[in-house]
Scaffold this active site. Structure first.
Site, PDB file in Angstrom:
ATOM      1  NE  ARG A   1      19.029 -10.396  11.787  1.00 32.47           N
ATOM      2  CZ  ARG A   1      18.852  -9.095  10.948  1.00 32.47           C
ATOM      3  NH1 ARG A   1      17.829  -8.924  10.241  1.00 32.47           N
ATOM      4  NH2 ARG A   1      19.839  -8.292  10.535  1.00 32.47           N
TER       5      ARG A   1
ATOM      6  CG  ASP B   1      20.796  -0.986  17.419  1.00 36.37           C
ATOM      7  OD1 ASP B   1      21.125  -1.879  16.673  1.00 36.37           O
ATOM      8  OD2 ASP B   1      20.576   0.287  17.004  1.00 36.37           O
TER       9      ASP B   1
ATOM     10  CE1 TYR C   1      19.994   3.915  10.474  1.00 35.01           C
ATOM     11  CE2 TYR C   1      21.910   4.829  11.379  1.00 35.01           C
ATOM     12  CZ  TYR C   1      21.367   3.880  10.745  1.00 35.01           C
ATOM     13  OH  TYR C   1      21.895   2.697  10.079  1.00 35.01           O
TER      14      TYR C   1
HETATM   15  O1  CP3 Z   1      28.013  -6.575  17.330  1.00 39.10           O
HETATM   16  C1  CP3 Z   1      27.152  -6.937  18.024  1.00 39.10           C
HETATM   17  O2  CP3 Z   1      26.954  -8.175  17.972  1.00 39.10           O
HETATM   18  C2  CP3 Z   1      26.723  -5.974  19.370  1.00 39.10           C
HETATM   19  C3  CP3 Z   1      25.178  -5.612  19.050  1.00 39.10           C
HETATM   20  C4  CP3 Z   1      25.054  -4.554  17.971  1.00 39.10           C
HETATM   21  C5  CP3 Z   1      23.879  -4.339  17.273  1.00 39.10           C
HETATM   22  N1  CP3 Z   1      23.830  -3.358  16.461  1.00 39.10           N
HETATM   23  C6  CP3 Z   1      22.709  -5.428  17.264  1.00 39.10           C
HETATM   24  C7  CP3 Z   1      21.864  -5.410  16.309  1.00 39.10           C
HETATM   25  C8  CP3 Z   1      25.610  -3.343  17.547  1.00 39.10           C
HETATM   26  C9  CP3 Z   1      27.262  -3.027  17.869  1.00 39.10           C
HETATM   27  C10 CP3 Z   1      25.047  -2.574  16.485  1.00 39.10           C
HETATM   28  C11 CP3 Z   1      25.485  -1.240  15.941  1.00 39.10           C
HETATM   29  C12 CP3 Z   1      24.607  -0.599  14.863  1.00 39.10           C
HETATM   30  N2  CP3 Z   1      23.218  -0.672  14.971  1.00 39.10           N
HETATM   31  C13 CP3 Z   1      25.031  -0.087  14.014  1.00 39.10           C
HETATM   32  C14 CP3 Z   1      26.544   0.391  13.664  1.00 39.10           C
HETATM   33  C15 CP3 Z   1      27.320  -0.689  13.177  1.00 39.10           C
HETATM   34  C16 CP3 Z   1      26.986  -1.123  11.797  1.00 39.10           C
HETATM   35  O3  CP3 Z   1      26.267  -2.193  11.376  1.00 39.10           O
HETATM   36  O4  CP3 Z   1      27.179  -0.250  10.752  1.00 39.10           O
HETATM   37  C17 CP3 Z   1      24.055   0.716  13.283  1.00 39.10           C
HETATM   38  C18 CP3 Z   1      23.823   1.271  12.125  1.00 39.10           C
HETATM   39  C19 CP3 Z   1      22.747   0.076  13.953  1.00 39.10           C
HETATM   40  C20 CP3 Z   1      21.497   0.310  13.620  1.00 39.10           C
HETATM   41  C21 CP3 Z   1      20.798  -0.556  13.296  1.00 39.10           C
HETATM   42  N3  CP3 Z   1      20.366  -1.747  14.091  1.00 39.10           N
HETATM   43  C22 CP3 Z   1      20.096  -0.964  11.945  1.00 39.10           C
HETATM   44  C23 CP3 Z   1      20.466  -0.471  10.657  1.00 39.10           C
HETATM   45  C24 CP3 Z   1      19.485  -2.279  12.094  1.00 39.10           C
HETATM   46  C25 CP3 Z   1      18.477  -2.929  11.143  1.00 39.10           C
HETATM   47  C26 CP3 Z   1      19.556  -3.737  10.010  1.00 39.10           C
HETATM   48  C27 CP3 Z   1      19.730  -5.353  10.606  1.00 39.10           C
HETATM   49  O5  CP3 Z   1      20.800  -5.671  10.663  1.00 39.10           O
HETATM   50  O6  CP3 Z   1      18.559  -5.725  10.649  1.00 39.10           O
HETATM   51  C28 CP3 Z   1      19.639  -2.772  13.287  1.00 39.10           C
HETATM   52  C29 CP3 Z   1      19.261  -3.823  14.110  1.00 39.10           C
HETATM   53  C30 CP3 Z   1      19.987  -4.867  14.866  1.00 39.10           C
HETATM   54  N4  CP3 Z   1      21.067  -4.534  15.727  1.00 39.10           N
HETATM   55  C31 CP3 Z   1      20.061  -6.113  14.752  1.00 39.10           C
HETATM   56  C32 CP3 Z   1      21.094  -6.721  15.694  1.00 39.10           C
HETATM   57  C33 CP3 Z   1      21.609  -8.015  16.082  1.00 39.10           C
HETATM   58  C34 CP3 Z   1      19.341  -6.987  14.008  1.00 39.10           C
HETATM   59  C35 CP3 Z   1      18.029  -7.175  14.902  1.00 39.10           C
HETATM   60  C36 CP3 Z   1      17.270  -8.371  14.668  1.00 39.10           C
HETATM   61  O7  CP3 Z   1      17.449  -9.452  15.388  1.00 39.10           O
HETATM   62  O8  CP3 Z   1      16.092  -8.530  13.615  1.00 39.10           O
END
Ligand code: CP3
Length: 342
Positions: free
Chosen positions: A27, A73, A150
């Site tokens: 974002r 994700d 989760y």
């Molecule tokens: O790193 C990258 O660019 C690759 C894509 C990627 C995403 N999530 C995209 C994403 C990867 C490798 C992840 C891993 C992920 N997802 C983890 C492990 C890494 C870490 O951050 O500890 C976890 C715990 C998740 C679960 C998850 N996904 C949560 C808790 C959330 C909400 C929090 C947030 O940041 O909004 C997501 C959403 C998410 N996954 C977004 C992205 C780009 C944001 C979504 C959006 O566009 O609104």
């Protein structure tokens, strides 16, 4: 010529570390927000191969990182297994919960996930064709413990309490879930590699809340099983492990698991890592993502300190956790200039 990221992963000490950032497609980038709006919501973005490939490529075009990470994700596996998954804007993920043996009944088997995840494999295929020849493609999955936290709570939790409760009060159900996730993750990552992923990373974001024997049993053992099986199926495949906030448990983790690289969270001191971790192979990390918001000399100095501390062994530069939506895209240029400065 071998790609820089693969050279570091094979144990080579390079004059300049290769670099990519966790959540580099996200974002903080206006072009990401535009494509996400086009997709409608986050999950549709994950499951639309052309758009998921597009957002994966955006930071590569803008910055020329040494690696691209598949846009997906860690919660797509529970979704594919049949746990209803949705994202609440501004809050995060929601899923059905697991409080006892009945919670496992609706879940599918480890081999029944591929129809649902086919768009992800298609994204990998597109990326393996479209990425520049010097850019390494990283596939990934969540580690079983983190994904289980989760699935059990039905959402993110600050202390993973519901998962710890199930682990203590109904170990049979908990172990069955961990085993299902371990086996499904092996099948999921295998399809990513068959589609073109060159490296896989296992994200155990909540490993730090497991202590002592439970850490070994639920963080180390599943990572070891996944790594061993992947290397058996795909000899030479590099594996990056990220047992976030494992503290002292970082020592010996890569060796015990068989991973080629250990990703470090922000709490690990780079000088300590050089002494205790780098002898076992490559380390990745670990700039504080907050510095990507504030930038300036503090960003440059801290990046330089990490590069210098880890320069006598294999190192991949990264953040200690994902880049946040508040980060200034210009600061990524500042960071890259500092790292790549001769
Ligand atoms: O790193 C990258 O660019 C690759 C894509 C990627 C995403 N999530 C995209 C994403 C990867 C490798 C992840 C891993 C992920 N997802 C983890 C492990 C890494 C870490 O951050 O500890 C976890 C715990 C998740 C679960 C998850 N996904 C949560 C808790 C959330 C909400 C929090 C947030 O940041 O909004 C997501 C959403 C998410 N996954 C977004 C992205 C780009 C944001 C979504 C959006 O566009 O609104």
């Amino acid at each position: 010529m071998t790609k820089t990221l693969l050279r570091a992963l094979s144990g080579e000490t390079l004059p300049t570390p290769p670099v990519w950032l966790m959540r580099q497609a996200g974002r903080y980038l206006p072009e990401y927000r535009a494509t996400r709006a086009q997709a409608g919501d986050f999950l549709s973005l994950c499951y639309t191969p052309d758009l998921a490939a597009e957002v994966t490529l955006q930071p590569i075009r803008r910055y020329g990182f040494d690696a691209a990470i598949l846009f997906a994700d860690i919660l797509l596996i529970p979704d594919a297994l049949g746990a209803d998954l949705w994202f609440v804007t501004g809050e995060g993920p929601r899923l059905s919960t697991i409080t006892g043996p009945d919670g496992l009944k609706p879940l599918k088997g480890k081999d029944d996930i591929h129809d649902h995840l086919a768009p992800v494999y298609e994204t990998v295929k597109i990326l393996s064709q479209e990425l520049p020849s010097e850019t390494t493609l990283i596939g990934f999955a969540g580690a079983p413990w983190t994904v289980a936290t989760y699935m059990i709570a039905g959402r993110g939790t600050p202390d993973q309490a519901p998962a710890h409760k199930l682990r203590q009060e109904d170990p049979a159900t908990f172990d069955a879930l961990i085993n299902l996730l371990t086996d499904a993750t092996i099948e999921y990552l295998s399809k990513q590699v068959e589609a073109g992923a060159e490296v896989v990373k296992i994200f155990d974001s909540w490993a730090g809340s497991l202590k002592g024997e439970t850490f070994d049993r639920y963080a180390l053992e599943p990572a070891k099983k996944i790594t061993q099986k992947m290397k058996q199926r795909f000899p030479g495949l590099p594996v990056i492990a990220f047992p976030r906030e494992a503290g002292d448990k970082y020592i010996g983790f890569a060796k015990a698991v068989g991973a080629d690289c250990l990703a470090l969270d922000t709490s690990v001191d780079a000088t300590w890592a050089a002494q205790h971790l780098q002898k076992d192979g490559c380390v990745q990390g670990n700039l504080d993502p907050k510095l990507m918001i504030t930038g300036g000399d503090a960003l440059r100095q801290e990046a330089r300190r990490i590069v210098d501390a880890l320069k006598n062994g294999p190192h991949i530069f990264n953040l200690g956790h994902g880049i946040t939506p508040e980060a200034d895209p210009e600061n990524v240029h500042v960071l890259l200039e500092e790292i790549r400065r001769a």
